[in-house]
Design a protein around this motif. Structure first.
Motif, PDB file in Angstrom:
ATOM      1  N   VAL A   6       0.801  -1.243   0.094  1.00 34.31           N
ATOM      2  CA  VAL A   6      -0.056   0.176   0.010  1.00 34.31           C
ATOM      3  C   VAL A   6       0.992   1.338   0.029  1.00 34.31           C
ATOM      4  CG1 VAL A   6      -1.834   1.522   1.199  1.00 34.31           C
ATOM      5  CG2 VAL A   6      -1.966  -1.122   1.047  1.00 34.31           C
ATOM      6  N   LEU A   7       1.926   1.318   0.882  1.00 29.41           N
ATOM      7  CA  LEU A   7       2.652   2.682   1.199  1.00 29.41           C
ATOM      8  C   LEU A   7       3.422   2.654  -0.272  1.00 29.41           C
ATOM      9  CD1 LEU A   7       4.158   1.995   4.766  1.00 29.41           C
ATOM     10  CD2 LEU A   7       2.064   3.607   3.900  1.00 29.41           C
ATOM     11  N   ALA A   8       4.044   1.792  -0.988  1.00 29.30           N
ATOM     12  CA  ALA A   8       4.778   2.029  -2.187  1.00 29.30           C
ATOM     13  C   ALA A   8       3.950   2.799  -3.128  1.00 29.30           C
ATOM     14  CB  ALA A   8       5.117   0.627  -2.770  1.00 29.30           C
ATOM     15  N   ARG A   9       2.596   2.575  -3.268  1.00 32.14           N
ATOM     16  CA  ARG A   9       1.800   3.186  -3.993  1.00 32.14           C
ATOM     17  C   ARG A   9       1.363   4.572  -3.916  1.00 32.14           C
ATOM     18  NH1 ARG A   9      -2.803  -1.200  -5.765  1.00 32.14           N
ATOM     19  NH2 ARG A   9      -3.687   0.507  -6.991  1.00 32.14           N
ATOM     20  N   LEU A  10       1.493   4.849  -2.457  1.00 32.43           N
ATOM     21  CA  LEU A  10       0.980   6.178  -2.001  1.00 32.43           C
ATOM     22  C   LEU A  10       2.027   7.139  -1.523  1.00 32.43           C
ATOM     23  CD1 LEU A  10      -1.639   5.205   0.768  1.00 32.43           C
ATOM     24  CD2 LEU A  10      -2.278   6.278  -1.356  1.00 32.43           C
ATOM     25  N   LEU A  11       3.203   6.562  -1.328  1.00 32.69           N
ATOM     26  CA  LEU A  11       4.307   7.700  -1.211  1.00 32.69           C
ATOM     27  C   LEU A  11       4.983   8.383  -2.233  1.00 32.69           C
ATOM     28  CD1 LEU A  11       6.453   5.624   1.351  1.00 32.69           C
ATOM     29  CD2 LEU A  11       4.978   7.429   1.827  1.00 32.69           C
ATOM     30  N   ALA A  12       5.419   9.615  -2.374  1.00 33.36           N
ATOM     31  CA  ALA A  12       5.655  10.477  -3.515  1.00 33.36           C
ATOM     32  C   ALA A  12       7.095   9.575  -3.939  1.00 33.36           C
ATOM     33  CB  ALA A  12       6.175  11.587  -2.828  1.00 33.36           C
ATOM     34  N   PRO A  13       7.144   9.750  -5.195  1.00 29.47           N
ATOM     35  CA  PRO A  13       8.475   9.113  -6.025  1.00 29.47           C
ATOM     36  C   PRO A  13       9.581   9.451  -5.469  1.00 29.47           C
ATOM     37  CG  PRO A  13       6.808  10.163  -7.751  1.00 29.47           C
ATOM     38  CD  PRO A  13       6.397  10.714  -6.219  1.00 29.47           C
ATOM     39  N   GLY A  14      10.502   8.574  -5.348  1.00 32.41           N
ATOM     40  CA  GLY A  14      11.954   8.841  -4.848  1.00 32.41           C
ATOM     41  C   GLY A  14      11.990   8.467  -3.267  1.00 32.41           C
ATOM     42  N   VAL A  15      11.098   8.137  -2.476  1.00 34.78           N
ATOM     43  CA  VAL A  15      11.209   7.797  -1.214  1.00 34.78           C
ATOM     44  C   VAL A  15      11.351   6.287  -0.945  1.00 34.78           C
ATOM     45  CG1 VAL A  15       9.796   7.499   0.894  1.00 34.78           C
ATOM     46  CG2 VAL A  15       9.236   9.533  -0.611  1.00 34.78           C
ATOM     47  N   GLU A  16      12.438   6.220  -0.379  1.00 32.84           N
ATOM     48  CA  GLU A  16      12.821   4.836  -0.015  1.00 32.84           C
ATOM     49  C   GLU A  16      12.084   4.201   1.213  1.00 32.84           C
ATOM     50  OE1 GLU A  16      14.891   2.813  -1.763  1.00 32.84           O
ATOM     51  OE2 GLU A  16      15.448   4.080  -3.255  1.00 32.84           O
ATOM     52  N   LEU A  17      11.106   3.096   0.773  1.00 28.50           N
ATOM     53  CA  LEU A  17      10.171   2.842   2.099  1.00 28.50           C
ATOM     54  C   LEU A  17      10.980   2.190   2.975  1.00 28.50           C
ATOM     55  CD1 LEU A  17       7.374   2.290   2.736  1.00 28.50           C
ATOM     56  CD2 LEU A  17       7.351   0.309   1.455  1.00 28.50           C
ATOM     57  N   GLU A  18      11.849   1.308   3.031  1.00 24.14           N
ATOM     58  CA  GLU A  18      12.652   0.633   4.228  1.00 24.14           C
ATOM     59  C   GLU A  18      13.078   1.772   5.147  1.00 24.14           C
ATOM     60  OE1 GLU A  18      15.524  -2.760   5.495  1.00 24.14           O
ATOM     61  OE2 GLU A  18      14.876  -2.722   3.437  1.00 24.14           O
ATOM     62  N   GLU A  19      13.796   2.825   4.284  1.00 21.93           N
ATOM     63  CA  GLU A  19      14.622   3.757   4.854  1.00 21.93           C
ATOM     64  C   GLU A  19      13.723   4.480   5.673  1.00 21.93           C
ATOM     65  OE1 GLU A  19      17.289   7.481   3.666  1.00 21.93           O
ATOM     66  OE2 GLU A  19      17.761   5.397   2.616  1.00 21.93           O
ATOM     67  N   ALA A  20      12.476   4.986   5.127  1.00 18.91           N
ATOM     68  CA  ALA A  20      11.585   6.101   5.718  1.00 18.91           C
ATOM     69  C   ALA A  20      10.846   5.487   7.036  1.00 18.91           C
ATOM     70  CB  ALA A  20      10.417   6.313   4.405  1.00 18.91           C
ATOM     71  N   VAL A  21      10.556   4.131   6.980  1.00 21.48           N
ATOM     72  CA  VAL A  21      10.036   3.533   8.018  1.00 21.48           C
ATOM     73  C   VAL A  21      11.005   3.508   9.213  1.00 21.48           C
ATOM     74  CG1 VAL A  21       9.175   1.262   8.805  1.00 21.48           C
ATOM     75  CG2 VAL A  21       8.349   2.190   6.610  1.00 21.48           C
ATOM     76  N   GLU A  22      12.226   3.290   8.806  1.00 25.08           N
ATOM     77  CA  GLU A  22      13.017   2.967  10.188  1.00 25.08           C
ATOM     78  C   GLU A  22      13.305   4.363  10.646  1.00 25.08           C
ATOM     79  OE1 GLU A  22      14.166   0.726  11.624  1.00 25.08           O
ATOM     80  OE2 GLU A  22      12.879  -0.528  10.267  1.00 25.08           O
ATOM     81  N   ALA A  23      13.530   5.376   9.575  1.00 20.70           N
ATOM     82  CA  ALA A  23      13.702   6.735  10.314  1.00 20.70           C
ATOM     83  C   ALA A  23      12.356   7.358  10.934  1.00 20.70           C
ATOM     84  CB  ALA A  23      13.838   7.799   8.959  1.00 20.70           C
ATOM     85  N   ALA A  24      11.349   6.941  10.635  1.00 21.19           N
ATOM     86  CA  ALA A  24       9.984   7.316  11.262  1.00 21.19           C
ATOM     87  C   ALA A  24       9.943   6.956  12.883  1.00 21.19           C
ATOM     88  CB  ALA A  24       8.847   6.890  10.586  1.00 21.19           C
ATOM     89  N   ARG A  25      10.524   5.430  12.702  1.00 23.21           N
ATOM     90  CA  ARG A  25      10.418   4.614  14.051  1.00 23.21           C
ATOM     91  C   ARG A  25      11.410   5.443  14.894  1.00 23.21           C
ATOM     92  NH1 ARG A  25      11.392  -1.412  13.764  1.00 23.21           N
ATOM     93  NH2 ARG A  25      10.899  -1.129  16.078  1.00 23.21           N
ATOM     94  N   ALA A  26      12.536   5.754  14.411  1.00 23.95           N
ATOM     95  CA  ALA A  26      13.632   6.372  15.266  1.00 23.95           C
ATOM     96  C   ALA A  26      13.012   7.782  15.831  1.00 23.95           C
ATOM     97  CB  ALA A  26      14.701   6.358  14.458  1.00 23.95           C
TER      98      ALA A  26
END
Length: 869
Positions: free
Chosen positions: A237-257
């Motif tokens: 789901v997130l891969a289809r909603l996030l803006a182009p260029g956003v690395e999903l795994e990196e974004a999730v870990e950064a958000a958790r941090a």
């Protein structure tokens, strides 16, 4: 050092850092290489501040290290946000950490984790320690709130703050302050916490926090925005909603941090509300549309997506499909929401007639009878629509509640046999047994097993036909139909539910326990939706009143009287009859007159059928007491015609004859008592319950003739109490005690009457109990009855000399009832003694109290008993 620390108390520390602070406080000069690990906002900086204070108080120099501060080997070096340091500074810190006597504490987030950071504390041996800080659990939140309030916080406040803040310490304080500023919590009386329905983020607070949001990495802002608008933490789901260029795994870990996600990866509710507040309207609508489309394509739940679309103005065929699917999901749990979603689907472009039936179904389940009829009329006018059958059932159910069973049956007859069978119970109770049998035969001959609803409807139909043809399995079939429907009962519409019909048949069969248990299950399982809830509760209230539980039904009726809009005609009549029953059992003449007036009005709008036999029976007694029997002549005539068309089945005629006999007793009409007793004798062989009623009729005839058989009457009374007629049995025994029998026998009959009567809290001065407690209550005991004649009741033997001047317990009891406004006759009925005996007691009380007038006696009784005696 202990003295210095006491002079400057430390702030509340994150639980994971307490051991580290204790170690520094006890041995500030010892070498130490410590890592404080945790996401943002969990108290790492606060812990470093506390360590700095401990070192300073012990005389140890402190260096708060950053990229430009020179290192001092003799100082305690405290490093915040170590994960952001460049490689050269990490190398310098690693070299310092490996020197003897070094005291280095590094605080950092779990992500990013540069290579030099992992190597920094390697090789330092026993000097190394790790403190992990994180989101607070409920116990830690409770401690933090207690420190803020100066007293233990109520559990509801702890739960609310923990849920909304996710346990993030900074947000715990923010939510707490918001509750204080909003007047939800009084520091002087924190136990009086007034929990809000929901926590929102004001525009002012959003602007105050905007800079913190802007400081987040862009990819984290993008991810949290998407999550705040309902996206799950799901890669597809997130891969289809996030803006182009956003690395999903990196974004999730950064958000958790950042700490803004819980340890389970869920967005903290307060942060979600903040991001929703800060998101532009057009972006919000776009996200809602895209997310709804994704969920629909995935075949998963779209209810949450549908909720988010409400009020957004989103339109188009795709949006309408999402809203319709969400409505289907919401139907069982929240039919009102389902109706709202379907209305939004029409606004979004769904054809109005295509969803009219489903909207009518949802509105009927939600109890909005008027709107259900109006909406279903659209679908009924378009017979080619697939939604029409659903609209027919919705309209038929609504019409049954409106007191129009004939039209309800006409509509159901237009359906195919598997669904037309829903009309069978109405056909039976209105006297059309041939029509009921024909509908059942057609349904039984129809191909296919059908749905749970259709199967339950067939069983229900067979049970109702059996209830008028003398089948011994009728009640069992009705109860089985209620059980069969349970898995889908909350979303199923019927003109009358299996639970309600089971309760009615159980009531006229002398099995109040079956009625009560069936209704409780129906109420708990929301059988028939909200439209049926009040009927189930009122039927249960009637059962409870008959068994001596008065407080909870009184609370329910008080709430019904204030209900807006008022109940539909069928429920209004049931409520009025229950009010009449309650007033009678409380001997409240004023309340009885008021309740009777309501019942008289409700009778006009509800045609007579078999299910009203208990209602008309109760009203017949009330009408006799008030001298207004004429108002029941029409309904009783109509009901008699229904019974004639059915061949006067004993299951239904016996309870009606019994009720009319009770009315004749109340009207002091011996001839009518004998006539109804003869009718009961004619049905005695039909069932054990009918046999009990016939025996009761014989006993009443004997009592009114002045020649009761005491042993037979005692046995009959016990049998009556066993089938739920304890109050009526007590009335019979009490009346028998006044027929001129010897004093010892009369006293025994009085004792029997008191034991037969259900235990009740029916003090005429008592207020109603809480309506929410309708399912609770005591049941009148009928076991361990005394033999007759038994030990005589000394007070029942009449007045006699008493050596002291105090009122006896019985006199106090009579005095309180007189103060409550009861007549001698009503007092006698309450205490199962004659009005003449009450008069004797009152005369003796006047003599003891030294009064000569009624007014003087009232004044003395008020002074003597007004405080409770």
């Amino acid at each position: 050092m202990a003295t210095a620390t006491a002079a400057r108390p430390l702030p509340a520390l994150p639980p994971g850092g307490v051991a580290l602070a204790r170690r520094v406080g006890e041995r500030p000069g010892a070498p130490l290489v410590a890592t404080v690990l945790g996401p943002g906002g969990t108290g790492k900086t606060m812990l470093l501040d506390a360590l700095a204070r401990l070192y300073s108080d012990a005389g140890v120099p402190v260096v708060r290290h950053d990229a430009a501060t020179p290192l001092d080997p003799s100082a305690a070096v405290l490093v915040d946000d170590a994960h952001l340091l460049p490689p050269d500074r990490l190398d310098a810190l690693r070299a310092l950490a490996r020197t003897d006597g070094a005291r280095v504490v590094l605080a950092h987030r779990p992500w990013p984790r540069p290579d030099g950071l992992a190597e920094l504390s390697a090789g330092v041996g026993a000097r190394r320690t790790v403190a992990v800080v994180g989101h607070l659990d409920r116990a830690a939140v409770a401690e933090r709130l207690a420190a803020r309030l100066g007293a233990a916080a109520p559990a509801s406040m702890v739960e609310l703050v923990h849920r909304q803040s996710g346990g993030l310490p900074a947000l715990v304080d923010l939510v707490t302050q918001g509750l204080l500023d909003g007047g939800r919590v009084d520091l002087a009386r924190p136990e009086r916490f007034a929990a809000p329905e929901r926590i929102t983020v004001s525009t002012a607070l959003a602007e105050r926090l905007r800079h913190r949001v802007d400081a987040l990495p862009p990819q984290v802002q993008e991810l949290l925005t998407v999550l705040a608008h309902g996206a799950p933490l799901d890669g597809d789901v997130l891969a289809r909603l996030l803006a182009p260029g956003v690395e999903l795994e990196e974004a999730v870990e950064a958000a958790r941090a950042t700490g803004l996600l819980t340890e389970g990866g869920e967005l903290i509710p307060l942060i979600g509300a903040l991001f929703v507040k800060l998101t532009p309207v057009l972006r919000t609508r776009d996200l809602h549309r895209r997310l709804a489309g994704i969920e629909l394509e995935r075949g998963g739940s779209v209810l949450a997506a549908g909720r988010r679309l409400l009020g957004t103005g989103a339109s188009g065929a795709h949006i309408a499909t999402v809203l319709c699917s969400a409505a289907d999901e919401a139907l069982a749990g929240s039919p009102a929401l389902a109706a709202e979603l379907l209305a939004a689907a029409v606004d979004a472009g769904a054809p109005r007639l295509a969803v009219a039936g489903r909207r009518a179904h949802a509105l009927a389940l939600a109890g909005d009878v008027g709107a259900a009829l109006q909406t279903s009329d659209d679908a009924l006018a378009a017979p080619d629509r697939a939604d029409r059958d659903t609209a027919v059932v919705a309209a038929a159910t609504a019409l049954a509640h409106r007191g129009l069973p004939g039209r309800s049956v006409e509509l159901l007859a237009t359906l195919e046999p598997g669904r037309a069978v829903l009309a069978v119970p109405t056909l039976v109770v209105t006297g059309d047994l041939d029509g009921a049998r024909a509908a059942l035969a057609a349904a039984d001959a129809a191909p296919g097993a059908g749905t749970l609803l259709e199967g339950a409807a067939r069983m229900l139909g067979h049970g109702m036909v059996g209830a008028v043809t003398g089948s011994g399995a009728a009640l069992s079939r009705l109860a089985q139909a209620a059980a069969m429907l349970e898995p889908v009962a909350a979303a199923s519409l019927l003109p009358d539910t299996p639970a309600a019909l089971t309760a009615v048949v159980a009531a006229v069969s002398g099995q109040p326990g079956v009625a009560e248990s069936t209704l409780r299950r129906a109420i708990e399982g929301r059988h028939g939706g909200r439209i049926a809830v009040l009927r189930h509760r009122l039927l249960l209230a009637g059962v409870l009143v008959a068994r001596g539980t008065l407080g909870p039904p009184a609370g329910l009726l008080d709430r019904v009287r204030r209900q807006q809009p008022p109940p539909e005609p069928r429920d209004a009549l049931l409520a009025a009859a229950c009010e009449v029953a309650l007033a009678r059992r409380r001997d409240d003449a004023a309340a009885l007159a008021t309740a009777w007036a309501r019942a008289r009005d409700a009778l006009v709008r509800q045609p007579a059928d078999l299910t009203l036999i208990p209602v008309l029976g109760e009203l017949a007694v009330a009408a006799a007491l008030l001298g207004e029997e004429c108002w029941l002549a029409g309904p009783l005539e109509d009901l008699s015609a229904v019974l004639d068309r059915l061949g006067r089945p004993a299951l239904w005629t016996a309870p009606l004859s019994w009720a009319l006999l009770q009315a004749a007793v109340a009207a002091d009409d011996p001839a009518a008592v004998r006539r109804h007793a003869a009718d009961l004798a004619g049905t005695a062989a039909a069932s054990p319950y009918a046999a009990v009623l016939a025996a009761a009729g014989r006993s009443w005839t004997a009592v009114l003739d002045g020649a009761p058989d005491v042993d037979e009457l005692a046995g009959t009374g016990r049998r009556m109490a066993a089938v739920g007629l304890g109050r009526e049995a007590a009335q019979l025994a009490g009346r028998a005690a006044t027929t001129g029998t010897d004093r010892r026998t009369a006293a025994g009959l009085h004792a029997l009457a008191r034991h037969l009567s259900p235990a009740t809290a029916a003090d005429p001065t008592a207020g109603p109990g809480p309506a929410d407690a309708l399912g609770a209550g005591e049941h009148g005991a009928t076991a361990a009855l005394p033999d007759v004649p038994a030990v005589a009741d000394r007070d029942a033997a009449g007045p006699g000399p008493v050596p002291d001047t105090r009122l006896t317990d019985r006199e106090q009891e009579i005095g309180r009832l007189i103060l409550a406004g009861l007549t001698y006759k009503q007092v006698g009925q309450r205490l199962y003694i004659s009005a003449k005996t009450v008069e004797h007691y009152v005369a003796r009380m006047r003599q003891r109290l030294g009064v000569t007038t009624r007014g003087e006696m009232f004044a003395v009784l008020q002074a003597t008993l007004g405080d409770g005696g």
